[in-house]
Design a protein around this motif. Structure first.
Motif, short mmCIF file in Angstrom:
data_model
loop_
_atom_site.label_atom_id
_atom_site.label_comp_id
_atom_site.label_asym_id
_atom_site.label_seq_id
_atom_site.Cartn_x
_atom_site.Cartn_y
_atom_site.Cartn_z
N GLU A 87 -87.33 -81.60 31.68
CA GLU A 87 -88.28 -82.68 31.43
C GLU A 87 -87.58 -83.99 31.10
O GLU A 87 -88.00 -85.07 31.56
N ASP A 88 -86.53 -83.92 30.28
CA ASP A 88 -85.84 -85.16 29.89
C ASP A 88 -84.50 -85.32 30.61
O ASP A 88 -83.64 -86.08 30.17
N ARG A 89 -84.34 -84.59 31.72
CA ARG A 89 -83.10 -84.72 32.49
C ARG A 89 -83.15 -86.01 33.30
O ARG A 89 -84.12 -86.29 34.01
N ASP A 90 -82.09 -86.80 33.17
CA ASP A 90 -82.01 -88.06 33.90
C ASP A 90 -81.59 -87.77 35.34
O ASP A 90 -80.50 -87.24 35.59
#
Length: 498
Positions: free
Chosen positions: A493-496
């Motif tokens: 979800e918060d992976r760039d």
């Protein structure tokens, strides 16, 4: 150097022995195809456009190879039918609904002769019966025979029981449609009749299971395409790409060759080589599936994230949740194909191994029923192995959201090893200090207990795996897969991606 020659030539009678179980399963496959055709026909009558889309979706998926294999098996069933016990199998299949235990409570009036009780029985199928009465009665299967040739003479409050191991005569002949009860007493007799029957070919019980399993697989696939189009599109693309990779074909070919070679490897187990073949074959299929799943997860998730391909895909109206779940399902479909094809080949090898071992050890030629029992005993093992692969695939998908292939392989391999040692770790922590006990319980709580999905102890003991155990194992595996996918969503979800 002289190389041993594999004894491939088998007498025709022996060929019929080990192919008869396969032929019985081919009937189930044929019925499954007929059921699928009927369902599609009904669907076509209701909504032709949707029916065409469903057929197109299956034709473009990896499951089409299962359809081809099923058609080939059905063709084998038709060609081999003249050499097989077709009449007995069809009759047993027809009478399956009538088998099992049936009971009836009857009140026989006093001074009554040949009071009729309807019971549809075939004498040769009856394996046990029990008659209880509070009055003396006579039971016959033919009217007028209560005194000359009764089936049973039941004393009041003394049950009359018969089974196949009893020294008493069965007392039934041919087909029985009615029983005749005679009560000479002055009081009414309360009679309880209980008959247990089994069809002449009990192996036909697997035919409906095979048919429903085959039809259910395709129904589930079509329903997923219909209910979750976004996820299914990603899954279909991933599955098709993965199944077309050379490594998949290499693993499939290597697995097939290994299973074939296992037949001729001398295990030196004093007549238990079939068990070793089962264990080796199941382990081979499972390990190959795990390797493929880890490789595919790394290529289709980790490499796409690093190569910015995932960013392009997610720029479309596709959420990260759909991306992860679609990738997971896309990995599972080729795994299902691998289990179906290699699992079917393993079943054939096990059936042949029974005949091969008896010939090599100069033992009496076994009956085809033994080949069938050994072959069908593999089915729970294939299911449990598939569940284990599904769990490890979910973990691999979660790891792939952050790490490349090599760490993924190391982590999944470590979890595989520790997961099979978890019961031993928990057992060894009993009686130790609190820290050791806590650590053992923590591992058992966090990591999947994969040893519970291992059928090797049941194979070694020659015991069948009950359906209740399969149900519990399925629920446990499904729960762990959901947890692993939730972890994958959190990590992704918060992976760039930029």
């Amino acid at each position: 150097m002289v190389f041993p020659v594999l004894p491939l030539s088998v007498p025709l009678a022996n060929v019929q022995l080990w192919t008869t179980p396969l032929w019985i399963l081919s009937i189930g496959v044929t019925l499954g195809l007929v059921l699928l055709a009927a369902l599609w026909g009904i669907f076509w009558l209701v909504n032709r456009g949707a029916a065409k889309q469903a057929a197109s979706a299956v034709a473009e998926s990896v499951l089409v190879w299962i359809l081809y294999a099923a058609a080939a098996i059905a063709l084998f069933g038709v060609v081999a039918a003249p050499q097989m016990p077709l009449a007995k199998v069809m009759d047993s299949l027809r009478r399956l609904p009538s088998s099992g235990e049936r009971t009836a409570l009857v009140v026989v009036e006093p001074q009554s002769i040949d009071q009729e009780v309807s019971f549809d029985l075939v004498a040769d199928e009856v394996i046990a019966y029990r008659i209880e009465s509070d009055q003396d009665i006579r039971v016959a299967d033919v009217t007028g025979e209560a005194y000359l040739a009764p089936t049973a003479i039941v004393a009041g409050d003394e049950p009359y029981a018969w089974n196949t191991k009893s020294k008493l005569k069965r007392g039934l002949e041919d087909r029985v449609s009615k029983l005749y009860l005679t009560n000479e007493g002055d009081a009414p007799a309360n009679v309880s009749l209980s008959f247990t029957s089994e069809v002449l070919v009990p192996e036909t019980r697997q035919i409906p299971v095979v048919a429903l399993s085959l039809a259910g697989l395709f129904v589930v696939y079509v329903l997923l395409r219909w209910l979750t189009p976004g996820i299914s599109n990603i899954a279909a693309a991933t599955a098709k790409e993965a199944a077309n990779q050379p490594i998949y074909l290499l693993l499939m070919a290597g697995g097939a060759v290994a299973l074939f070679c296992y037949i001729y490897i001398p295990y030196n187990t004093f007549g238990e080589d079939v068990k070793m073949l089962k264990d080796s074959g199941l382990s081979t299929i499972m390990v190959l599936a795990i390797l493929f799943a880890v490789w595919t997860a790394s290529v289709s998730i980790a490499d796409e994230i690093e190569g910015k391909t995932a960013l392009t895909l997610l720029s479309k109206p596709i959420s990260r949740r759909q991306f992860i779940i679609g990738k997971y399902l896309g990995i599972l479909w080729p795994v299902v194909l691998m289990f179906v094809l290699l699992g079917g080949l393993l079943m054939a090898c096990v059936s042949y191994k029974v005949v091969y071992d008896s010939r090599e050890s100069s033992n009496p030629t076994p009956e085809w029923q033994l080949c069938h029992a050994e072959m069908v005993g593999l089915a729970p093992g294939l299911v449990l192995a598939g569940l284990e692969v599904a769990v490890l695939t979910a973990i691999s998908v979660a790891v792939s959201t952050r790490l490349p292939m090599l760490p993924n392989l190391l982590i999944v391999g470590s979890i595989y090893a520790v997961g099979h040692l978890t019961p031993l770790l928990v057992q060894s922590s009993i009686g130790e200090n609190e820290f050791v006990a806590f650590f053992g319980q923590l591992i058992a709580l966090v990591l999947p207990m994969l040893d519970h999905l291992n059928i090797q102890p049941a194979i070694a003991a020659g015991q069948a795996v009950p359906a209740s155990y399969l149900l519990v194992a399925t629920l446990y595996s499904a729960l762990y897969c959901v947890i692993a996918l939730l972890l994958a969503l959190l990590l992704f979800e918060d992976r760039d991606l930029a």
